[in-house]
Motif scaffolding. Structure first.
Motif, mmCIF file in Angstrom:
data_model
loop_
_atom_site.group_PDB
_atom_site.id
_atom_site.type_symbol
_atom_site.label_atom_id
_atom_site.label_comp_id
_atom_site.label_asym_id
_atom_site.label_seq_id
_atom_site.Cartn_x
_atom_site.Cartn_y
_atom_site.Cartn_z
ATOM 1 N N SER A 1 -89.155 -62.557 -60.040
ATOM 2 C CA SER A 1 -90.442 -62.820 -60.688
ATOM 3 C C SER A 1 -90.871 -61.593 -61.492
ATOM 4 O O SER A 1 -90.346 -60.494 -61.313
ATOM 5 C CB SER A 1 -91.499 -63.165 -59.648
ATOM 6 O OG SER A 1 -91.766 -62.039 -58.841
ATOM 7 N N GLN A 2 -91.838 -61.790 -62.367
ATOM 8 C CA GLN A 2 -92.344 -60.683 -63.172
ATOM 9 C C GLN A 2 -92.973 -59.604 -62.285
ATOM 10 O O GLN A 2 -92.894 -58.425 -62.594
ATOM 11 C CB GLN A 2 -93.387 -61.189 -64.194
ATOM 12 C CG GLN A 2 -92.815 -62.112 -65.249
ATOM 13 C CD GLN A 2 -91.925 -61.409 -66.248
ATOM 14 O OE1 GLN A 2 -91.874 -60.192 -66.333
ATOM 15 N NE2 GLN A 2 -91.199 -62.180 -67.024
ATOM 16 N N ASN B 1 -87.617 -71.866 -66.253
ATOM 17 C CA ASN B 1 -87.819 -71.368 -67.614
ATOM 18 C C ASN B 1 -89.321 -71.298 -67.884
ATOM 19 O O ASN B 1 -89.884 -72.130 -68.588
ATOM 20 C CB ASN B 1 -87.119 -72.278 -68.615
ATOM 21 C CG ASN B 1 -87.106 -71.690 -70.003
ATOM 22 O OD1 ASN B 1 -87.491 -70.535 -70.189
ATOM 23 N ND2 ASN B 1 -86.673 -72.462 -70.970
ATOM 24 N N ASN B 2 -89.972 -70.306 -67.280
ATOM 25 C CA ASN B 2 -91.415 -70.155 -67.464
ATOM 26 C C ASN B 2 -91.775 -68.682 -67.521
ATOM 27 O O ASN B 2 -90.918 -67.811 -67.392
ATOM 28 C CB ASN B 2 -92.186 -70.891 -66.356
ATOM 29 C CG ASN B 2 -91.859 -70.370 -64.973
ATOM 30 O OD1 ASN B 2 -91.599 -69.186 -64.784
ATOM 31 N ND2 ASN B 2 -91.872 -71.250 -63.995
ATOM 32 N N TYR B 3 -93.044 -68.408 -67.706
ATOM 33 C CA TYR B 3 -93.522 -67.041 -67.895
ATOM 34 C C TYR B 3 -93.439 -66.194 -66.634
ATOM 35 O O TYR B 3 -93.451 -64.972 -66.700
ATOM 36 C CB TYR B 3 -94.968 -67.055 -68.386
ATOM 37 C CG TYR B 3 -95.948 -67.589 -67.364
ATOM 38 C CD1 TYR B 3 -96.590 -66.736 -66.485
ATOM 39 C CD2 TYR B 3 -96.197 -68.945 -67.261
ATOM 40 C CE1 TYR B 3 -97.460 -67.216 -65.527
ATOM 41 C CE2 TYR B 3 -97.065 -69.446 -66.316
ATOM 42 C CZ TYR B 3 -97.694 -68.574 -65.450
ATOM 43 O OH TYR B 3 -98.544 -69.060 -64.500
ATOM 44 N N ALA B 4 -93.369 -66.799 -65.450
ATOM 45 C CA ALA B 4 -93.441 -66.055 -64.199
ATOM 46 C C ALA B 4 -92.102 -65.498 -63.744
ATOM 47 O O ALA B 4 -92.056 -64.582 -62.931
ATOM 48 C CB ALA B 4 -94.013 -66.947 -63.097
ATOM 49 N N VAL C 1 -88.321 -63.779 -64.561
ATOM 50 C CA VAL C 1 -87.509 -63.006 -65.504
ATOM 51 C C VAL C 1 -86.271 -63.835 -65.840
ATOM 52 O O VAL C 1 -85.579 -64.314 -64.943
ATOM 53 C CB VAL C 1 -87.107 -61.647 -64.892
ATOM 54 C CG1 VAL C 1 -86.174 -60.901 -65.821
ATOM 55 C CG2 VAL C 1 -88.329 -60.818 -64.570
ATOM 56 N N GLN C 2 -86.000 -64.021 -67.114
ATOM 57 C CA GLN C 2 -84.890 -64.854 -67.554
ATOM 58 C C GLN C 2 -83.589 -64.051 -67.572
ATOM 59 O O GLN C 2 -82.986 -63.811 -68.607
ATOM 60 C CB GLN C 2 -85.187 -65.441 -68.932
ATOM 61 C CG GLN C 2 -86.416 -66.313 -68.966
ATOM 62 C CD GLN C 2 -86.320 -67.493 -68.010
ATOM 63 O OE1 GLN C 2 -85.378 -68.277 -68.096
ATOM 64 N NE2 GLN C 2 -87.267 -67.607 -67.108
ATOM 65 N N HIS D 1 -82.388 -58.058 -67.922
ATOM 66 C CA HIS D 1 -83.538 -57.538 -68.670
ATOM 67 C C HIS D 1 -84.171 -56.352 -67.944
ATOM 68 O O HIS D 1 -84.951 -55.613 -68.535
ATOM 69 C CB HIS D 1 -84.607 -58.623 -68.859
ATOM 70 C CG HIS D 1 -84.182 -59.721 -69.772
ATOM 71 N ND1 HIS D 1 -84.147 -59.583 -71.138
ATOM 72 C CD2 HIS D 1 -83.755 -60.974 -69.520
ATOM 73 C CE1 HIS D 1 -83.730 -60.701 -71.681
ATOM 74 N NE2 HIS D 1 -83.484 -61.572 -70.718
#
Length: 184
Positions: free
Chosen positions: A77-78, A111-114, A116-117, A121
């Motif tokens: 998660s972010q 595939n969402n903002y929360a 990390v893809q 990264h």
């Protein structure tokens, strides 16, 4: 009598590199970073049925200062990304990272903002292990491939040359936005 035998240049260093590479590859000390369902499969890998101790990975380290391999198992998660980076930075060099599962490799179905893809990264990844979740047999295979990579990693002066070549290849590679894939 003035003729002296001389070894070809680089023979001693190459032999030392081979021995050093074998010793590094035969004694990984993994730091666990289990975040989701892939962590269960990673725990199974360390259990008696699959017995990771056969390959010198008997103890998973809780302290990053005692580990040289980070297995990122599951989605990141972010909020967890800075913690992951901090643990990676605390590990001594040389260190390696294995992204276990599709969520750690690419973000998976999240595939969402929360989420990390892809953990690449946050930290550099040496080995990607696909699957949702990947079986312990797949982790064993990935470990053998990583061992082979570590065994042939140069040390000393050769490591500096290899790092410069890798940096040059990275600079010449196309950006991710220029690459086309299935979803673009």
């Amino acid at each position: 009598m003035g003729v002296e035998e001389q070894l070809p240049t680089g023979v001693l260093l190459t032999s030392v590199e081979n021995i050093f590479g074998y010793m590094r590859s035969a004694s990984f000390w993994p730091a666990t970073f289990g975040l989701a369902c892939c962590a269960i499969e990673m725990m199974t890998y360390g259990a008696p049925r699959y017995d990771s101790g056969r390959w010198g990975q008997e103890v998973f380290r809780a302290s990053p200062r005692q580990a040289d391999l980070m297995i990122v198992a599951g989605r990141v998660s972010q909020k967890m990304a800075p913690v992951l980076r901090q643990i990676y930075d605390q590990m001594p060099n040389p260190k390696w990272v294995l992204a276990m599962g599709v969520c750690a490799s690419t973000g998976g179905m999240f595939n969402n903002y929360a989420i990390v893809q892809g953990v690449d990264h946050v930290v550099p990844v040496d080995m990607y292990l696909p699957g949702c979740p990947p079986r312990p047999e797949m982790l064993i295979d990935a470990m053998f491939k990583l061992r082979d990579k570590v065994r042939h990693t140069p040390v000393g002066h050769h490591a500096v040359e290899a790092a410069e070549e890798a940096e040059q290849r990275a600079l010449e590679a196309p950006a991710n936005l220029e690459r086309t894939g299935l979803l673009r």
